[in-house]
Design an enzyme around this catalytic site. Structure first.
Site, PDB file in Angstrom:
ATOM      1  N   TYR A   1      30.413 122.823 -69.953  1.00  0.00           N
ATOM      2  CA  TYR A   1      29.265 123.600 -69.467  1.00  0.00           C
ATOM      3  C   TYR A   1      28.732 124.533 -70.555  1.00  0.00           C
ATOM      4  O   TYR A   1      28.540 125.727 -70.337  1.00  0.00           O
ATOM      5  CB  TYR A   1      29.635 124.389 -68.207  1.00  0.00           C
TER       6      TYR A   1
ATOM      7  N   TYR B   1      33.397 121.337 -54.150  1.00  0.00           N
ATOM      8  CA  TYR B   1      33.344 120.795 -55.516  1.00  0.00           C
ATOM      9  C   TYR B   1      34.337 119.648 -55.596  1.00  0.00           C
ATOM     10  O   TYR B   1      35.506 119.799 -55.223  1.00  0.00           O
ATOM     11  CB  TYR B   1      33.696 121.862 -56.555  1.00  0.00           C
TER      12      TYR B   1
ATOM     13  N   ASP C   1      40.648 116.363 -50.625  1.00  0.00           N
ATOM     14  CA  ASP C   1      40.685 116.582 -52.072  1.00  0.00           C
ATOM     15  C   ASP C   1      41.581 117.783 -52.344  1.00  0.00           C
ATOM     16  O   ASP C   1      41.169 118.930 -52.224  1.00  0.00           O
ATOM     17  CB  ASP C   1      39.262 116.816 -52.581  1.00  0.00           C
TER      18      ASP C   1
ATOM     19  N   LYS D   1      45.777 117.737 -61.376  1.00  0.00           N
ATOM     20  CA  LYS D   1      46.092 119.023 -61.997  1.00  0.00           C
ATOM     21  C   LYS D   1      47.594 119.269 -62.095  1.00  0.00           C
ATOM     22  O   LYS D   1      48.242 118.824 -63.028  1.00  0.00           O
ATOM     23  CB  LYS D   1      45.357 120.153 -61.271  1.00  0.00           C
TER      24      LYS D   1
END
Length: 427
Positions: free
Chosen positions: A15, A143, A248, A277
């Site tokens: 980003y 997200y 998720d 993760k």
């Protein structure tokens, strides 16, 4: 420094704009909770390096597993071949998960895990005789990743990918679950957010393959914690309408919220689960998409009968070996209790920020502490301050948050909260 000058000209960061690169800190070594900088300084990694280094950096047993596997077999394709690290990891993983979640697909990132979950759902619905069920539903404020289908499931207006416009395929959205984690649950659907789900399913259920959601914790979409009972109502509605439910848990699995998996707060099992993760303790990029036997069998009855996905580095032996060692580490200690311990301290020490005129809200759940500001934070100033204070924080927009490693001790948690309070006051 020449290295950083070269870096600014040639290396893109997440980003970031190459035309105006933000300052970065050059890390020489990561160990335990610490990031050791090239200039001799060090910072507590209060972000667990984007939430994956749950046990701190470079745990000895995980590094040893990586080195041992590297000597034997760093990689082999998974098409037509298999290997013991994948088999061993899957035995351990299936034993940890709710009964019935036991068909495992390995990939190399969380975004890809979401893409695979969506493919599973669509293929399963088509194979079951529902060819129109190719669309996905989700809640606003979520997200799910940066690849095309995954980012289409992020909030279409406030999410990081809103500027792609019509290039992103449209999905079905319901409002963010309105009742927060500590609220009293209200059974009235118009008050608890489930009325909107029921109305969506009544109108478009024949076109919807699955509903995907981050259970309880909406992460990078807003760091919101909603009431677990919402998931129980969502499960019932999905079952009634024949819609698959995808959780998720890439950011929250393995203890982050004070429960082994965030779905445990609601005692709800999805049809498909995404993990990543902390699956490898932050050593390697790796993810898993786990389905029920029913989903797998439905896909197997279709044409094609094969799940249509196959990453080059699928089930990479290095990643499987490290993930297997990480699951052993997970079972060796009550890490969920460590997350709850950190959460108690975060809640107590961040409480004073509620009096700051710049602060909109404070939220804590497990080892996640959030200060929501009224206005966006100045990133460059925050990053310079972090280096001076020896605490690495990476806010986004109006959200200042910490997700420290579970090994973070009370005195270091206090350093983190002191830095967060200073930032919230205006540096």
């Amino acid at each position: 420094m020449e290295a950083l000058s070269f870096e600014r000209q040639h290396i893109w960061h997440p980003y970031s704009a190459m035309s105006a690169p933000s300052p970065v800190h050059l890390v020489d070594k990561a160990e335990g909770i610490w990031l050791h900088l090239e200039n001799g300084g060090k910072m507590i990694d209060a972000m667990s390096s984007w939430w994956c280094a749950a046990y701190g950096h470079a745990p000895e047993t995980l590094v040893a597993a990586l080195k041992s596997q590297a000597d034997r077999m760093p990689h082999v394709m998974f098409g037509g071949l298999t290997h013991q690290p994948a088999i061993t990891l899957t035995r351990k993983l299936v034993a940890l998960l709710p009964h019935g979640l036991d068909r495992v697909f390995y990939s190399d990132s969380g975004s890809v895990a979401v893409e695979v979950a969506v493919k599973m759902a669509v293929q399963a619905q088509i194979a079951a005789g529902h060819p129109a069920r190719t669309q996905i539903a989700t809640a606003r404020g979520g997200y799910h990743g940066d690849t095309w289908k995954a980012m289409s499931l992020c909030d279409p207006e406030t999410g990081m990918h809103s500027h792609f416009g019509r290039a992103v395929s449209a999905q079905h959205f319901v409002p963010t679950p309105p009742l927060v984690f500590d609220d009293e649950w209200l059974d009235e659907p118009k008050q608890n957010g489930l009325a909107e789900v029921e109305a969506l399913f009544a109108r478009h259920g024949a076109d919807i393959a699955a509903f995907i959601i981050e259970p309880v914790v909406q992460g990078a979409g807003g760091m919101r914690f909603y009431h677990p009972a919402y998931l129980r109502g969502l499960r019932a509605l999905c079952d009634h309408h024949g819609i698959l439910l995808i959780f998720d848990e890439i950011a929250t699995g393995f203890g982050r919220t004070g429960a082994a998996f965030t779905m445990d707060h609601a005692s709800v099992r999805p049809d498909i689960l995404c993990l990543g993760k902390a699956l490898t303790g932050g050593i390697m990029s790796f993810a898993a998409t786990i389905a029920t036997a029913d989903v797998a069998e439905r896909i197997g009855q279709g044409n094609p009968a094969a799940l249509m996905h196959g990453p080059t580095f699928m089930a990479n032996p290095l990643a499987c070996a490290v993930a297997g060692a990480a699951l052993d580490l997970w079972r060796s200690r009550d890490w969920s209790a460590e997350a709850r311990r950190i959460g108690v301290q975060l809640r107590a020490e961040l409480a004073s920020a509620a009096t700051y005129p710049t602060v909109a809200d404070i939220r804590v759940l497990g080892a996640i502490g959030v200060i929501e500001m009224k206005d966006p934070l100045p990133m460059d100033r925050v990053h310079a301050f972090c280096a001076s204070e020896g605490v690495w924080l990476r806010p986004f927009g109006r959200l200042l948050y910490a997700m420290p490693p579970f090994i973070t001790q009370p005195e270091d948690v206090s350093r983190i909260t002191a830095a967060m309070l200073a930032i919230a006051r205006g540096l």
